[in-house]
Scaffold this active site. Structure first.
Site, PDB file in Angstrom:
ATOM      1  N   ASN A  23      18.721  -0.470  33.388  1.00 20.59           N
ATOM      2  CA  ASN A  23      19.936   0.138  32.297  1.00 20.59           C
ATOM      3  C   ASN A  23      19.906  -0.506  30.961  1.00 20.59           C
ATOM      4  O   ASN A  23      20.441  -0.019  30.032  1.00 20.59           O
ATOM      5  CB  ASN A  23      21.181  -0.535  33.183  1.00 20.59           C
ATOM      6  CG  ASN A  23      21.350   0.225  34.468  1.00 20.59           C
ATOM      7  OD1 ASN A  23      20.643   1.593  34.665  1.00 20.59           O
ATOM      8  ND2 ASN A  23      22.157  -0.080  35.300  1.00 20.59           N
ATOM      9  N   ARG A  94      21.761  10.323  33.708  1.00 17.98           N
ATOM     10  CA  ARG A  94      22.859  10.276  32.818  1.00 17.98           C
ATOM     11  C   ARG A  94      22.857   9.464  31.471  1.00 17.98           C
ATOM     12  O   ARG A  94      23.357   9.631  30.678  1.00 17.98           O
ATOM     13  CB  ARG A  94      23.897   9.462  33.770  1.00 17.98           C
ATOM     14  CG  ARG A  94      25.084   9.181  33.242  1.00 17.98           C
ATOM     15  CD  ARG A  94      26.508   8.940  34.092  1.00 17.98           C
ATOM     16  NE  ARG A  94      27.544   8.965  33.198  1.00 17.98           N
ATOM     17  CZ  ARG A  94      28.122   9.873  32.773  1.00 17.98           C
ATOM     18  NH1 ARG A  94      27.876  11.150  33.127  1.00 17.98           N
ATOM     19  NH2 ARG A  94      29.340   9.717  32.248  1.00 17.98           N
ATOM     20  N   CYS A 118      22.489  10.250  39.416  1.00 19.69           N
ATOM     21  CA  CYS A 118      23.101  10.291  40.878  1.00 19.69           C
ATOM     22  C   CYS A 118      24.212  11.007  41.187  1.00 19.69           C
ATOM     23  O   CYS A 118      25.141  10.826  40.461  1.00 19.69           O
ATOM     24  CB  CYS A 118      23.045   8.891  41.273  1.00 19.69           C
ATOM     25  SG  CYS A 118      21.434   7.950  41.537  1.00 19.69           S
ATOM     26  N   ILE A 330      34.636   1.102  41.153  1.00 21.61           N
ATOM     27  CA  ILE A 330      34.018   1.453  39.801  1.00 21.61           C
ATOM     28  C   ILE A 330      33.841   3.237  40.044  1.00 21.61           C
ATOM     29  O   ILE A 330      34.137   4.038  39.193  1.00 21.61           O
ATOM     30  CB  ILE A 330      32.766   0.841  39.566  1.00 21.61           C
ATOM     31  CG1 ILE A 330      32.967  -0.451  39.463  1.00 21.61           C
ATOM     32  CG2 ILE A 330      31.843   1.378  38.183  1.00 21.61           C
ATOM     33  CD1 ILE A 330      33.864  -1.092  38.593  1.00 21.61           C
TER      34      ILE A 330
END
Length: 421
Positions: A23, A94, A118, A330
């Site tokens: 990430n 994303r 995802c 989340i």
């Protein structure tokens, strides 16, 4: 499609090297678009998502060269000749939305497809867009693309997020480095990946204060220079492999592991009966005695318990002594791994964003299917301690976030192999 075959049983002993953070790297790579000078990243993970971001940057005109087996990425954006991020690439991941802020800040216009990734629930880009509008961008959504322009350049402003968003904070932070004047990001994400991005941008000449806190202040500069920056350790890969000996018993040292990256996670591990200690090389993890104890988990933004470790923790608690409650705050729809764990003998009840897990003595091997990145590795961890053989299919999800899982676990004594389709 490839599958992973695991035969459960047997303790794990050895060392597992932890890669650079996926990430973080996916955020650092678009930063090359902010400068016409070279940006070099070291400690890069070797993952399919990194290849996708490479493909996207190259489609825009950036030069990206992979060296040292993929652990060094040398990038240059001196000739950006395309400002459209096409759907065929963006749909795969994303993080592709993170090219929007840099292109807009540097050249005043960009067209970016709405992203994919995802299927773990709706992750809208509205906060990204509102942040850029706060910096003076004009935006239009048309035919699945974001058309953005700031022909006079972006201008400093107040970006006040209604809730914490890591991606939106990253996009706003990069865009603000070249905006005219001062930008203040309120309710900013505090994740280590945000801090790592800020440190890289500072090396490039950005003026940033407050990274790692809820308020980040950026004084825009006219241009950014090149830099060399090491990608921070992947805290999610770290947490994942810390769980492995908790499933199987034994003792594993995680090379490059840092407690400050996984504080809330370590608290839950220790409460469950897992020992975590620092070494000269990283972190040493061992299960103390017998079955782990049940614990309750609530996912929260950093420094809370990470949503990206929820599936793996649920798998561990399937064999805990007692009843555990996991609350996902989340992402909605992030319990898709639960039915697959039930196929292995787990006792799980899901109601909305809450899962109740009643521990069982043993899981049993079964054919299961990965539904997303973190779900896939949770099934592999569960299989390590299950009786018999487990076959995990659709592991292309796994390759997006974990490099050489079968090699890393196999080196510690796991009976695991990849079967090519």
């Amino acid at each position: 499609m490839d599958s992973i075959v695991i035969k459960g049983g047997g303790e794990l002993h050895g060392q597992i090297p932890i890669a650079g953070a996926k990430n973080a790297c996916l955020t650092l790579m678009p930063a090359t678009l902010l400068s016409d000078e070279p940006l070099t990243l070291t400690n890069a993970p070797r993952l399919s998502d990194i290849k996708t971001m490479t493909e996207l940057l190259q489609s825009l005109g950036a030069e990206v060269t992979s060296m040292q087996g993929g652990q060094v990425l040398a990038m240059s954006s001196h000739d950006i000749n395309n400002h459209t991020a096409d759907y065929d690439i963006v749909r795969k991941m994303r993080a592709s939305i993170l090219v929007l802020g840099p292109m807009l800040a540097r050249d005043g216009h960009a067209i970016v497809s709405l992203p994919g990734g995802c299927a773990i629930g709706a992750r809208p880009v509205d906060l990204h867009l509102k942040a850029l509008e706060a910096l003076g961008a004009e935006l239009e959504l048309k035919d699945g693309y974001v058309h953005a322009k700031a022909l006079g350049g972006l201008k400093g402003g107040i970006v006040d997020f209604p809730f914490v968003s890591v991606g939106a904070t990253e996009n706003a932070l990069m865009a603000a480095t070249l905006a005219k004047g001062t930008t203040v990001i309120k309710n900013a994400a505090r994740e280590p990946e945000i801090v790592d991005l800020a440190h890289c941008l500072q090396k490039m000449g950005a003026q940033i204060d407050g990274e790692g806190t809820e308020t980040i202040t950026i004084q825009g500069v006219d241009r950014l220079n090149g830099a060399t920056h090491p990608v921070v350790t992947d805290r999610i890969e770290l947490g994942t492999y810390m769980l492995a000996p908790a499933f199987t018993g034994g003792e594993v040292e995680l090379l490059g592991g840092r407690l400050d990256l996984v504080g809330a996670f370590v608290e839950k591990l220790e409460a469950a009966g897992v020992s975590v200690s620092e070494t000269d090389k990283g972190l040493l993890v061992a299960r103390k005695n017998g079955r782990v104890s049940a614990v309750d988990v609530v996912t929260e933004p950093f420094p809370g318990f990470p949503t990206d470790l929820q599936a793996q923790m649920m798998a561990l608690l399937c064999t805990a002594d007692g009843v555990s409650v996991l609350e996902e705050k989340i992402f909605e729809n992030r319990f898709m791994h639960a039915p697959e764990l039930v196929r292995m003998g787990a006792d799980i009840e899901v109601h909305g964003g809450t899962a109740t897990v009643t521990g069982v003595e043993k899981l049993k091997g079964a054919p299961v299917m990965a539904t997303d990145l973190r779900a896939s590795v949770s099934l592999i961890l569960a299989a390590l301690a299950a009786e018999g053989e487990t076959v995990v299919s659709r592991v292309y999800h796994l390759d997006r976030g974990y490099e050489r899982v079968e090699d890393k676990l196999g080196a510690c004594g796991a009976t695991i192999e990849r079967v090519k389709s």
